[in-house]
Design a protein around this motif. Structure first.
Motif, mmCIF file in Angstrom:
data_model
loop_
_atom_site.group_PDB
_atom_site.id
_atom_site.type_symbol
_atom_site.label_atom_id
_atom_site.label_comp_id
_atom_site.label_asym_id
_atom_site.label_seq_id
_atom_site.Cartn_x
_atom_site.Cartn_y
_atom_site.Cartn_z
ATOM 1 N N ARG A 79 -43.572 8.968 -35.553
ATOM 2 C CA ARG A 79 -43.915 8.112 -34.404
ATOM 3 C C ARG A 79 -44.749 8.885 -33.386
ATOM 4 O O ARG A 79 -45.701 8.356 -32.813
ATOM 5 C CB ARG A 79 -42.643 7.553 -33.768
ATOM 6 N N LEU A 80 -44.390 10.143 -33.145
ATOM 7 C CA LEU A 80 -45.129 10.972 -32.189
ATOM 8 C C LEU A 80 -46.586 11.134 -32.603
ATOM 9 O O LEU A 80 -47.499 10.984 -31.785
ATOM 10 C CB LEU A 80 -44.470 12.350 -32.065
ATOM 11 N N PRO A 91 -50.663 19.080 -29.119
ATOM 12 C CA PRO A 91 -49.564 19.759 -28.436
ATOM 13 C C PRO A 91 -48.894 20.791 -29.338
ATOM 14 O O PRO A 91 -48.878 20.650 -30.565
ATOM 15 C CB PRO A 91 -48.594 18.609 -28.122
ATOM 16 N N SER A 92 -48.333 21.807 -28.712
ATOM 17 C CA SER A 92 -47.555 22.796 -29.459
ATOM 18 C C SER A 92 -46.141 22.266 -29.650
ATOM 19 O O SER A 92 -45.707 21.339 -28.956
ATOM 20 C CB SER A 92 -47.506 24.119 -28.694
ATOM 21 N N CYS A 97 -41.152 19.768 -27.739
ATOM 22 C CA CYS A 97 -39.707 19.920 -27.535
ATOM 23 C C CYS A 97 -39.334 19.788 -26.063
ATOM 24 O O CYS A 97 -38.339 19.149 -25.725
ATOM 25 C CB CYS A 97 -39.225 21.249 -28.101
ATOM 26 N N ALA A 98 -40.140 20.367 -25.197
ATOM 27 C CA ALA A 98 -39.865 20.266 -23.759
ATOM 28 C C ALA A 98 -40.005 18.821 -23.284
ATOM 29 O O ALA A 98 -39.177 18.331 -22.510
ATOM 30 C CB ALA A 98 -40.807 21.176 -22.979
ATOM 31 N N ASP A 99 -41.040 18.128 -23.756
ATOM 32 C CA ASP A 99 -41.286 16.745 -23.330
ATOM 33 C C ASP A 99 -40.229 15.763 -23.830
ATOM 34 O O ASP A 99 -39.913 14.789 -23.167
ATOM 35 C CB ASP A 99 -42.660 16.270 -23.806
ATOM 36 N N HIS A 101 -37.088 16.760 -25.275
ATOM 37 C CA HIS A 101 -35.741 17.355 -25.340
ATOM 38 C C HIS A 101 -35.263 17.480 -26.782
ATOM 39 O O HIS A 101 -34.112 17.187 -27.100
ATOM 40 C CB HIS A 101 -34.735 16.561 -24.489
ATOM 41 N N TRP A 102 -36.180 17.910 -27.657
ATOM 42 C CA TRP A 102 -35.845 18.140 -29.056
ATOM 43 C C TRP A 102 -35.602 19.625 -29.263
ATOM 44 O O TRP A 102 -36.109 20.472 -28.524
ATOM 45 C CB TRP A 102 -36.983 17.698 -29.971
ATOM 46 N N ARG A 103 -34.871 19.963 -30.304
ATOM 47 C CA ARG A 103 -34.609 21.360 -30.654
ATOM 48 C C ARG A 103 -35.736 21.886 -31.533
ATOM 49 O O ARG A 103 -36.090 21.257 -32.534
ATOM 50 C CB ARG A 103 -33.288 21.477 -31.386
ATOM 51 N N PRO A 104 -36.300 23.050 -31.169
ATOM 52 C CA PRO A 104 -37.425 23.594 -31.941
ATOM 53 C C PRO A 104 -37.109 23.776 -33.422
ATOM 54 O O PRO A 104 -37.929 23.454 -34.275
ATOM 55 C CB PRO A 104 -37.725 24.936 -31.264
ATOM 56 N N ARG A 105 -35.932 24.293 -33.728
ATOM 57 C CA ARG A 105 -35.591 24.510 -35.147
ATOM 58 C C ARG A 105 -35.633 23.186 -35.916
ATOM 59 O O ARG A 105 -36.138 23.122 -37.032
ATOM 60 C CB ARG A 105 -34.227 25.162 -35.266
#
Length: 154
Positions: A79-80, A91-92, A97-99, A101-105
């Motif tokens: 979706r993103l 985007p990185s 993840c910051a936008d 609130h997702w976990r990077p892993r």
């Protein structure tokens, strides 16, 4: 090229010789000595990329092909990708993840899952800084689907 002029160039084995990598043109890339040394015997770009959250980028696309039986995070990334503006810089993972609130892993695992399923190809560059760009593939029969291309300096 200007980045390389200030560093000592080495040939980096994408798949290290200690893990069966060959001295073939498609298995070597130009890298500075610092990056080549820090990589050790890890495989670039799947196992090693310094600061991977900040230097892994997700590019925009038309809607990705429908993939069945994928993780929840992979559905979110699908979706993103459709919502990203192709006129803006990709985007990185750190920004995504910051936008959201997702976990990077979880994002990296989902990107790897989708790459293996042919929804992305990856363009990777070994240093200054090392980067990965996940390019969406809308046609699963595209020759690039699920592929990884490693480039050095042009």
């Amino acid at each position: 090229m200007s980045v390389l002029l200030k560093r000592q160039a080495t040939l980096d084995h994408v798949v290290p010789r200690t893990r069966g990598g060959l001295d073939a043109a498609d298995n070597v890339a130009v890298a500075c000595r610092t990056c080549n040394s820090s990589k050790q015997d890890l495989i670039f770009p799947s196992e090693w990329i310094p600061n991977r959250d900040s230097f892994t980028y997700i590019k925009s696309s038309e809607p990705l092909p429908h993939l069945t039986n994928i993780s929840r995070m992979a559905r979110r990334i699908t979706r993103l990708v459709a919502q990203l503006d192709p006129r803006e810089d990709p985007p990185s993972v750190a920004k995504v993840c910051a936008d959201h609130h997702w976990r990077p892993r979880a994002v990296h695992l989902a990107l790897a899952e989708m790459h293996q399923r042919g929804a992305f190809c990856v363009f990777a560059y070994p240093c200054a800084p090392a980067t990965r760009h996940f390019q969406p593939i809308t046609d699963p029969h595209n020759a690039f689907a699920g592929g990884t291309w490693v480039g050095g300096w042009e």
